[in-house]
Design a protein around this motif. Structure first.
Motif, PDB file in Angstrom:
ATOM      1  N   SER A 336       0.843  -1.188   0.000  1.00 13.84           N
ATOM      2  CA  SER A 336       0.000   0.000   0.000  1.00 13.84           C
ATOM      3  C   SER A 336       0.882   1.244   0.000  1.00 13.84           C
ATOM      4  N   ASN A 363      -1.561  -9.150  -3.875  1.00 16.82           N
ATOM      5  CA  ASN A 363      -2.818  -8.441  -3.631  1.00 16.82           C
ATOM      6  C   ASN A 363      -3.071  -7.407  -4.728  1.00 16.82           C
ATOM      7  N   GLY A 367      -7.084  -1.842  -0.698  1.00 15.97           N
ATOM      8  CA  GLY A 367      -7.531  -2.316   0.617  1.00 15.97           C
ATOM      9  C   GLY A 367      -6.502  -1.941   1.666  1.00 15.97           C
ATOM     10  N   ASN A 368      -6.984  -1.659   2.876  1.00 12.10           N
ATOM     11  CA  ASN A 368      -6.028  -1.304   3.926  1.00 12.10           C
ATOM     12  C   ASN A 368      -5.299  -2.566   4.393  1.00 12.10           C
ATOM     13  N   LYS A 370      -5.226  -4.223   7.148  1.00 16.18           N
ATOM     14  CA  LYS A 370      -5.989  -5.272   7.838  1.00 16.18           C
ATOM     15  C   LYS A 370      -6.781  -6.130   6.836  1.00 16.18           C
ATOM     16  N   LYS A 371      -7.371  -5.456   5.868  1.00 26.34           N
ATOM     17  CA  LYS A 371      -8.161  -6.163   4.860  1.00 26.34           C
ATOM     18  C   LYS A 371      -7.273  -7.131   4.068  1.00 26.34           C
ATOM     19  N   GLN A 372      -6.075  -6.647   3.767  1.00 28.66           N
ATOM     20  CA  GLN A 372      -5.166  -7.481   2.970  1.00 28.66           C
ATOM     21  C   GLN A 372      -4.685  -8.694   3.783  1.00 28.66           C
ATOM     22  N   THR A 374      -6.481 -10.146   6.036  1.00 26.60           N
ATOM     23  CA  THR A 374      -7.633 -11.056   6.018  1.00 26.60           C
ATOM     24  C   THR A 374      -7.640 -11.890   4.739  1.00 26.60           C
ATOM     25  N   ARG A 375      -7.338 -11.249   3.609  1.00 27.32           N
ATOM     26  CA  ARG A 375      -7.291 -11.997   2.346  1.00 27.32           C
ATOM     27  C   ARG A 375      -6.187 -13.052   2.396  1.00 27.32           C
ATOM     28  N   LYS A 378      -7.472 -15.923   4.245  1.00 29.96           N
ATOM     29  CA  LYS A 378      -8.492 -16.635   3.483  1.00 29.96           C
ATOM     30  C   LYS A 378      -7.863 -17.609   2.491  1.00 29.96           C
TER      31      LYS A 378
END
Ligand code: ATP
Ligand code: MG
Length: 424
Positions: A336, A363, A367-368, A370-372, A374-375, A378
């Protein structure tokens, strides 16, 4: 609103959640074939209709009611292949692979039959088949069975498939038996259903295959094919049974096993399971010593089998959880800030150059942080690589162990070496 167009009934999409398992299974099957010295042959999906009529036989379920046949723009009758052996023999003759030679071949791909779709039975399904040409002894029949038995072990389903064997003898022996069987059936027409009556003269051996319980009961008193076998076929069958016993492969002799395609002689076999409901035959085959000649080549002995991959996948899914774990990646690359996406792509390519086996996902779509992360979770990644503006400026990268949560900052040039260490 326009109605959505849907897939044709009985023809399935294989989604990413399924294809990982398919690939794992196919990889296992191919490795074993390779280990026995078998080579792949790739064949067209469409052939001229007369090929299947001649090879499979006019009075069979497949030819009578299951083929997808159409005229092409020239008016030639073409058929989507319902099985692989006919095309394999056609190609073998056409390219001079068969006469006076030994061939150990396998093929994989879609087959098409117009059947009533249900679990384990589809209109487009997939088979892996093997065909051996130029060898007449029972030893090669036994090898094909050993090869399949090795598959079951490798796939963790060996306890759930059983081998059934029979010999259907020579064409002549079968003709003699046929007369005896018709004589018997004629005395019991009242018990026969419409299907059996129709088959009684056109293809009486198929009556043995009837799923009708009353017919099955009647058949207990029918003349037995084994009593009509010619001497050479008997010797071949005894030889096969001995080889299997010596190799420690249990089997049951099933005198009603005749197979649905006309080209077989001598050995026929099926691997069956009780774990799939009515669609219990996973793999089926046998010898077909007269097919090459019947299709216009010079006589060459042959033996082979075809396995239904959907049924195999259902079995492995039900019985072997090790195989069904969802696919994961090793590393997720997070970025980012200004210039970070481009730096990330370059870093990813450098890491891939150094570690071609590594599974690395980059990625996209922002996305911030934290979101990344999470991915990354996943996708099951164990490591995240993180590039922010500061790291890009300093040619550095943060390497985060997603299991322990520990992280460190490294020079980008050290990334591959560190990952190799962490993931070994
Ligand atoms: P069945 O008795 O189940 O109809 P078959 O005798 O028609 O089988 P073969 O032509 O010998 O089968 O094909 C070999 C294997 O291919 C079968 O044992 C099965 O595993 C698979 N198979 C055949 N037809 C289908 C289908 N319509 N859908 C899925 N798999 C199939
Ligand atoms: Mg069938």
């Amino acid at each position: 609103m326009a109605k959505n167009i849907q897939a044709i009934r009985g023809m399935n999409d294989y989604l990413p959640k399924d294809t990982a398992l398919w690939q794992r299974i196919e990889g296992t099957l191919k490795k074993v074939l390779d280990g026995y010295g078998y080579s792949e042959i790739r064949l067209p999906i469409v052939e001229q209709t007369p090929l299947f009529k001649r090879a499979i036989g006019e009075v069979t379920d497949v030819v009578e009611k299951e083929m997808y046949t159409f005229d092409d723009r020239n008016g030639d009758s073409l058929t989507l292949r319902p099985e692989g052996t006919a095309g394999c023999v056609r190609a073998g003759i056409e390219h001079g692979l068969l006469y006076n030679q030994e061939q150990r071949l396998w093929y994989i791909g879609p087959m098409f039959r117009y059947e009533r779709p249900q679990k384990g039975r589809y209109r487009q399904f997939h088979q892996l088949g093997a065909e051996v040409f130029g060898l007449h002894g029972p030893d090669i029949d036994a090898e094909l069975i050993l090869l399949t038995a090795r598959w079951w072990k490798a796939l963790g389903i060996a306890e759930h498939v059983k081998l059934e064997l029979n010999s259907i003898g020579s064409l002549e022996a079968r003709a003699n038996y046929r007369n005896a069987l018709v004589g018997f059936l004629e005395q019991h027409v009242d018990v026969l259903d419409e299907d059996c009556k129709r088959r009684m003269y056109r293809n009486p051996l198929r009556v043995l295959d009837s799923k009708n319980p009353e017919v099955q009961a009647l058949l207990n008193d029918a003349p037995r094919l084994s009593e009509y076998l010619d001497e050479a076929s008997c010797a071949h069958f005894t030889g096969l049974c001995e080889l299997l016993a010596q190799a420690g492969i249990p089997y049951t002799i099933n005198e009603c096993l005749v197979r649905g395609l006309d080209y077989y002689n001598r050995t026929v076999f099926e691997w069956v399971t009780t774990s799939l409901g009515a669609q219990g035959t996973v793999c089926a085959g046998g010898r077909y010593d007269s097919l090459v000649e019947q299709l216009g080549g010079r006589a060459v002995p042959a033996v082979g089998f075809a396995m239904g991959l959907e049924r195999l996948v259902l079995l492995v899914q039900a019985l072997n959880p090790d195989f069904t774990a969802p696919p994961t990646i090793d590393v997720y690359l997070i970025s980012s800030g200004a210039g970070a996406q481009s730096a990330a792509m370059q870093l990813a390519e450098r890491v891939r150059d150094a570690l071609p086996q590594l599974k690395l996902m980059t990625n996209y779509g922002g996305g911030n942080f934290k979101k990344q992360i999470t991915r990354a979770d996943k996708w099951g990644a164990c490591v995240a690589l993180i590039l922010g503006e500061n790291e890009v400026a300093a040619q550095q990268v943060v390497v985060k162990d997603l299991r322990s949560g520990e992280q460190e900052t490294l020079a980008q040039s050290e990334t591959a070496a560190r990952l190799a260490q962490m993931l070994s």
